[in-house]
Design an enzyme around this catalytic site. Structure first.
Site, PDB file in Angstrom:
ATOM      1  N   HIS A   1       0.833  -1.205   0.000  1.00  0.00           N
ATOM      2  CA  HIS A   1       0.000   0.000   0.000  1.00  0.00           C
ATOM      3  C   HIS A   1       0.861   1.244   0.000  1.00  0.00           C
ATOM      4  O   HIS A   1       2.093   1.164   0.007  1.00  0.00           O
ATOM      5  CB  HIS A   1      -0.998  -0.018   1.170  1.00  0.00           C
TER       6      HIS A   1
ATOM      7  N   CYS B   1       3.123  -4.470   6.682  1.00  0.00           N
ATOM      8  CA  CYS B   1       2.925  -4.395   5.237  1.00  0.00           C
ATOM      9  C   CYS B   1       4.176  -3.820   4.566  1.00  0.00           C
ATOM     10  O   CYS B   1       5.127  -3.432   5.232  1.00  0.00           O
ATOM     11  CB  CYS B   1       1.723  -3.502   4.931  1.00  0.00           C
TER      12      CYS B   1
END
Length: 170
Positions: free
Chosen positions: A128, A140
């Site tokens: 992301h 992430c």
């Protein structure tokens, strides 16, 4: 199109002959990923989906799915929907996918602990947008908006995010 792998290195993410600057989890890279440790897990994580905000972006691929109002991600290890996309109203612990900030305007989903989640092993590992350059994630892998868009256009369903064990903290 043949899937092309994305390989995390100490220099950034190697993809299509180039290194892309990125940030990873505040807990570094771990071979023993656990819920809440903030680590990016070692392994070969298949790309299994892509989500985007249709009110902010055009779809980067023909297989990207729009994030709609009420789309959430369950991060409650005690619930049967753990590590799955769910819809509001949802009374259990979750993360909003349609956020006020641009963090999840474009989300590339991996198969980390999915579709059959092991409770406590950690919920989704996404690719992301960064909050800001150098700011760590909760596990992430994050990129500048421009770089994430280019990566999204260059991957295929089934590409892999490879996080080598040699990057794991001792």
């Amino acid at each position: 199109m043949t899937p092309v792998d994305l390989v995390l290195t100490r220099r950034g993410l190697r993809f299509r002959g180039r290194y892309w600057p990125c940030t990873i989890g505040r807990g570094g890279v771990s071979a023993r990923k656990r819920e809440g440790d903030g680590a990016t897990p070692v392994g070969e994580h298949r790309i299994v989906g892509m989500l985007y905000r249709p009110d902010r972006l055009a779809p980067p691929t023909d297989w990207a799915v729009p994030i709609l109002p009420g789309d959430l991600w369950s991060d409650d290890p005690a619930h049967e929907d753990y590590n799955m996309m769910v819809r509001a109203p949802y009374a259990h612990s979750h993360e909003r996918l349609r956020r006020a900030d641009p963090l999840y305007d474009l989300v590339i989903l991996t198969d980390w602990n999915w579709p059959y989640a092991v409770r406590g092993r950690g919920s989704a590992i996404f690719l992301h947008q960064q909050r800001r350059k150098g700011f760590p994630t909760e596990g992430c892998v994050a990129f500048s908006r421009k770089d994430l868009w280019q990566i999204a256009q260059g991957i295929t369903y089934g590409s892999r995010l490879i996080v080598p064990e040699t990057l794991a903290s001792a």
